[in-house]
Design a protein around this motif. Structure first.
Motif, PDB file in Angstrom:
ATOM      1  N   LEU A 138      43.221  59.242  32.701  1.00 39.56           N
ATOM      2  CA  LEU A 138      43.318  60.675  33.359  1.00 39.56           C
ATOM      3  C   LEU A 138      43.108  60.622  35.042  1.00 39.56           C
ATOM      4  N   HIS A 139      42.291  59.550  35.437  1.00 36.90           N
ATOM      5  CA  HIS A 139      42.390  59.492  36.970  1.00 36.90           C
ATOM      6  C   HIS A 139      43.755  59.028  37.557  1.00 36.90           C
ATOM      7  N   TYR A 140      44.551  58.624  36.703  1.00 39.74           N
ATOM      8  CA  TYR A 140      45.814  58.062  37.192  1.00 39.74           C
ATOM      9  C   TYR A 140      47.093  59.102  36.680  1.00 39.74           C
ATOM     10  N   PHE A 141      46.726  59.813  35.712  1.00 37.01           N
ATOM     11  CA  PHE A 141      47.771  60.768  35.146  1.00 37.01           C
ATOM     12  C   PHE A 141      47.845  62.004  36.274  1.00 37.01           C
ATOM     13  N   CYS A 142      46.499  62.484  36.482  1.00 37.22           N
ATOM     14  CA  CYS A 142      46.297  63.497  37.354  1.00 37.22           C
ATOM     15  C   CYS A 142      47.037  63.674  38.692  1.00 37.22           C
ATOM     16  N   PRO A 143      47.070  62.679  39.546  1.00 39.16           N
ATOM     17  CA  PRO A 143      47.722  62.005  40.735  1.00 39.16           C
ATOM     18  C   PRO A 143      49.248  62.178  40.665  1.00 39.16           C
ATOM     19  N   ILE A 144      49.680  61.726  39.278  1.00 38.16           N
ATOM     20  CA  ILE A 144      51.087  61.485  39.299  1.00 38.16           C
ATOM     21  C   ILE A 144      51.503  62.885  38.819  1.00 38.16           C
ATOM     22  N   LEU A 145      50.898  63.694  38.173  1.00 35.79           N
ATOM     23  CA  LEU A 145      51.296  65.069  37.938  1.00 35.79           C
ATOM     24  C   LEU A 145      51.315  66.154  39.224  1.00 35.79           C
ATOM     25  N   ALA A 146      50.163  65.630  40.230  1.00 38.63           N
ATOM     26  CA  ALA A 146      50.104  66.255  41.465  1.00 38.63           C
ATOM     27  C   ALA A 146      51.344  66.059  42.448  1.00 38.63           C
ATOM     28  N   PHE A 147      51.624  64.865  42.364  1.00 38.55           N
ATOM     29  CA  PHE A 147      52.821  64.247  43.020  1.00 38.55           C
ATOM     30  C   PHE A 147      54.049  64.932  42.909  1.00 38.55           C
ATOM     31  N   THR A 148      54.343  65.192  41.462  1.00 37.91           N
ATOM     32  CA  THR A 148      55.519  66.020  40.917  1.00 37.91           C
ATOM     33  C   THR A 148      55.485  67.374  41.440  1.00 37.91           C
ATOM     34  N   VAL A 149      54.215  67.924  41.244  1.00 38.98           N
ATOM     35  CA  VAL A 149      54.096  69.331  41.805  1.00 38.98           C
ATOM     36  C   VAL A 149      54.473  69.562  43.336  1.00 38.98           C
ATOM     37  N   GLY A 150      53.770  68.448  43.965  1.00 34.45           N
ATOM     38  CA  GLY A 150      54.122  68.359  45.619  1.00 34.45           C
ATOM     39  C   GLY A 150      55.787  68.310  45.784  1.00 34.45           C
ATOM     40  N   ILE A 151      56.449  67.660  45.097  1.00 31.50           N
ATOM     41  CA  ILE A 151      57.998  67.679  45.144  1.00 31.50           C
ATOM     42  C   ILE A 151      58.321  69.277  44.748  1.00 31.50           C
TER      43      ILE A 151
END
Length: 225
Positions: A59-72
């Motif tokens: 989860l500690h790695y999935f959430c940043p991936i998701l957040a990066f996508t939201v940032g785009i």
């Protein structure tokens, strides 16, 4: 050679690349070895922990991936709804600076939130700033820049075209700025700890101010003179 828009200028690219290097160094060194920019690394580690059944770590790695996508996505929303008084990229970089400033106040026990917000800011930057002097250059990651730099240098050695030499040096220069940002970030962590990300926020505010320069109007003035 000058950029037509400040958003594609070398000066802005330098600031963004330094900030990009700092963000990655900060999230990895200070916030539990999670990448802010390098989502490939996060995806790799997410998969590794999933395979081991360590879902909390994954989860500690999935959430940043998701957040990066939201940032785009957020960057594109800003582009479509930008203010008439400010260029949409100015709005994007200002939002990014505010996010990073807020991260500096998040306690270390909430690293998941801090890393997700930092990745959100990175997603905004990677989508909003894609070019320098018309060349596709990333300021939050280096693999594409390294490929383009090497290709241009090989083309220069083969064809002796100075344009290829210029392009290669430009790509290598941005990579050097990214590494410089990582160096500054690591040194800053030893002094300011979790508050180090404020430096990155300050650099982005400087980028925001720099973008008030209207290159097109400046060029018109030079032509009229």
């Amino acid at each position: 050679m000058k950029a037509k828009q400040t958003s594609e200028s070398i000066e802005l690219g330098i600031l963004l690349a330094i900030s990009g290097g700092m963000m990655d160094a900060y999230s990895y060194i200070m916030r539990g070895e999670v990448f802010a920019n390098a989502q490939t690394g996060n995806m790799l580690l997410f998969g590794v922990y999933i395979s081991e059944g360590k879902f909390a770590q994954a989860l500690h790695y999935f959430c940043p991936i998701l957040a990066f996508t939201v940032g785009i996505m957020l960057s594109d929303i800003v582009r479509m709804k930008f203010s008439k008084k400010l260029h949409w990229r100015q709005v994007a970089v200002l939002i990014e600076a505010i996010i990073l400033f807020s991260v500096s106040w998040i306690p270390l026990r909430y690293n998941l939130l801090a890393n997700s917000l930092t990745s959100l800011a990175c997603g905004i930057q990677v989508e909003a700033f894609r070019k320098i002097h018309g060349r596709g250059i990333a300021t939050t990651m280096c693999i594409g820049n390294l490929r383009s730099a090497t290709q241009n240098m090989c083309d220069y050695m083969n064809r002796k075209n100075k344009k290829n030499l210029y392009n290669g040096l430009l790509y290598f220069g941005i990579i050097a700025c990214f590494i410089g940002g990582a160096i500054i970030g690591n040194i800053g962590i030893g002094i300011f700890a979790e508050k180090t990300i404020m430096i990155s926020a300050g650099i982005l505010l400087a980028a925001f101010v720099l973008m008030f320069i209207d290159r097109e109007e400046q060029k018109k003035g030079e032509d009229e003179a």
